[in-house]
Design a protein around this motif. Structure first.
Motif, PDB file in Angstrom:
ATOM      1  N   UNK A 169     -44.633  14.503 -69.078  1.00  0.00           N
ATOM      2  CA  UNK A 169     -45.039  15.029 -67.900  1.00  0.00           C
ATOM      3  C   UNK A 169     -46.396  15.298 -67.674  1.00  0.00           C
ATOM      4  N   UNK A 170     -47.257  15.133 -68.483  1.00  0.00           N
ATOM      5  CA  UNK A 170     -48.411  15.181 -68.252  1.00  0.00           C
ATOM      6  C   UNK A 170     -49.264  14.176 -67.738  1.00  0.00           C
ATOM      7  N   UNK A 171     -50.191  14.650 -66.850  1.00  0.00           N
ATOM      8  CA  UNK A 171     -50.951  13.732 -65.858  1.00  0.00           C
ATOM      9  C   UNK A 171     -52.155  13.135 -67.100  1.00  0.00           C
ATOM     10  N   UNK A 172     -52.930  12.217 -66.597  1.00  0.00           N
ATOM     11  CA  UNK A 172     -53.625  11.525 -67.408  1.00  0.00           C
ATOM     12  C   UNK A 172     -55.146  12.582 -67.826  1.00  0.00           C
ATOM     13  N   UNK A 173     -55.482  13.192 -66.731  1.00  0.00           N
ATOM     14  CA  UNK A 173     -56.484  14.135 -66.634  1.00  0.00           C
ATOM     15  C   UNK A 173     -56.192  15.302 -67.694  1.00  0.00           C
ATOM     16  N   UNK A 174     -55.017  15.755 -68.006  1.00  0.00           N
ATOM     17  CA  UNK A 174     -54.567  16.935 -68.698  1.00  0.00           C
ATOM     18  C   UNK A 174     -54.485  16.030 -69.986  1.00  0.00           C
ATOM     19  N   UNK A 175     -54.108  14.974 -70.209  1.00  0.00           N
ATOM     20  CA  UNK A 175     -54.232  14.440 -71.459  1.00  0.00           C
ATOM     21  C   UNK A 175     -55.666  14.235 -71.865  1.00  0.00           C
ATOM     22  N   UNK A 176     -56.479  13.873 -71.314  1.00  0.00           N
ATOM     23  CA  UNK A 176     -58.048  13.893 -71.745  1.00  0.00           C
ATOM     24  C   UNK A 176     -58.630  15.243 -72.014  1.00  0.00           C
ATOM     25  N   UNK A 177     -58.059  16.297 -71.363  1.00  0.00           N
ATOM     26  CA  UNK A 177     -58.796  17.534 -72.012  1.00  0.00           C
ATOM     27  C   UNK A 177     -58.087  18.026 -73.087  1.00  0.00           C
ATOM     28  N   UNK A 178     -56.614  17.610 -73.251  1.00  0.00           N
ATOM     29  CA  UNK A 178     -56.404  17.624 -74.641  1.00  0.00           C
ATOM     30  C   UNK A 178     -56.835  17.211 -75.616  1.00  0.00           C
ATOM     31  N   UNK A 179     -57.154  15.773 -75.526  1.00  0.00           N
ATOM     32  CA  UNK A 179     -57.928  15.037 -76.542  1.00  0.00           C
ATOM     33  C   UNK A 179     -59.090  15.573 -76.844  1.00  0.00           C
ATOM     34  N   UNK A 180     -59.941  16.097 -75.753  1.00  0.00           N
ATOM     35  CA  UNK A 180     -61.354  16.723 -76.102  1.00  0.00           C
ATOM     36  C   UNK A 180     -61.023  17.858 -76.953  1.00  0.00           C
ATOM     37  N   UNK A 181     -60.134  18.748 -76.450  1.00  0.00           N
ATOM     38  CA  UNK A 181     -59.817  19.860 -77.568  1.00  0.00           C
ATOM     39  C   UNK A 181     -59.707  19.476 -78.608  1.00  0.00           C
ATOM     40  N   UNK A 182     -58.642  18.759 -79.028  1.00  0.00           N
ATOM     41  CA  UNK A 182     -58.194  18.485 -80.347  1.00  0.00           C
ATOM     42  C   UNK A 182     -59.387  17.836 -81.351  1.00  0.00           C
TER      43      UNK A 182
END
Length: 174
Positions: free
Chosen positions: A100-113
Motif C-alpha cells: 500500500x506504500x507509494x513510491x515516495x514513502x518507500x524512498x523515505x523508508x529506504x533513506x532512513x534504513x
C-alpha cells in the motif's frame, strides 16, 4: 521485480495426423497452420504479460508485500522489532502493508534504513571482531577457535550447539 512474460513458450504442438509440428510457439500467432488455444493465467489483479510487484526492495533485500511495514523491515539483517519501530517513528509513516506504500514513502523508508549498519556491513563488522579476538589469542578468541562456548557455560554435559553431534568413544563406561 518479477516479470511474468509469455511471449515465447516452449510447447510441443501435435497436429491432427499425430506428428510434432513445432517446438516453439509465439503467444500471439498460430503455428504453421495449426491453431492452438492459449490459456490465460489468472494472477491476483494482474493481466498476462504485465509487470507485477511482488516485493519491495529495501537495503538490497526484498521485503514481503503482504506484511505490515514494521514486520517486513525485520527481514533485513540487523533490523529487529525495536529498530523497525524506531525507523517507522522517525519517518512518520503509517504502519500499513508494504504493497500500500507509494513510491515516495518507500524512498523515505529506504533513506532512513540506509542510516543504520545492516546486511553486509554488519556481517563484515561481526566477522572482523571475531577475527581480532582470534588473532590476539584472548580467552574468547581461543574458545572461538576450539568451537566451544565462550560465555562460561558448562561443557561436561550439554553445549551441543557449539560442540556438534556426540562423538561416541568406545570403552568410556565406568
Amino acid at each position: 521485480m518479477a516479470a511474468f512474460c509469455a511471449s515465447r513458450v516452449a510447447v510441443p504442438v501435435v497436429s491432427a495426423k499425430g506428428g510434432v509440428v513445432s517446438k516453439q510457439s509465439s503467444a500471439a500467432s498460430a503455428f504453421h497452420g495449426v491453431s492452438v488455444k492459449s490459456q490465460s493465467v489468472k494472477m491476483a489483479g494482474a493481466k498476462r504479460g504485465e509487470l507485477q510487484v511482488r516485493a519491495a526492495r529495501v537495503a538490497g533485500v526484498e521485503i514481503p508485500n503482504n506484511k505490515r511495514a514494521e514486520t517486513a523491515l525485520t527481514y533485513v539483517f540487523g533490523i529487529g522489532n525495536t529498530t523497525a519501530k524506531k525507523i517507522m517513528a522517525e519517518t512518520g509513516l503509517e504502519n500499513k502493508r508494504v504493497r500500500e506504500f507509494e513510491e515516495e514513502e518507500l524512498t523515505t523508508l529506504r533513506a532512513e534504513v540506509d542510516k543504520y549498519m545492516i546486511e553486509g556491513d554488519l556481517r563484515r563488522f561481526n566477522m572482523m571482531n571475531i577475527k581480532r579476538l582470534k588473532e590476539i589469542q584472548c580467552y574468547r578468541g581461543r574458545r572461538h577457535i576450539q568451537g566451544l562456548p565462550m560465555r562460561g557455560q558448562r561443557t561436561k554435559t550439554n553445549a551441543r550447539t557449539r560442540k556438534g553431534k556426540v562423538k561416541t568413544v568406545a570403552g568410556k563406561k565406568k
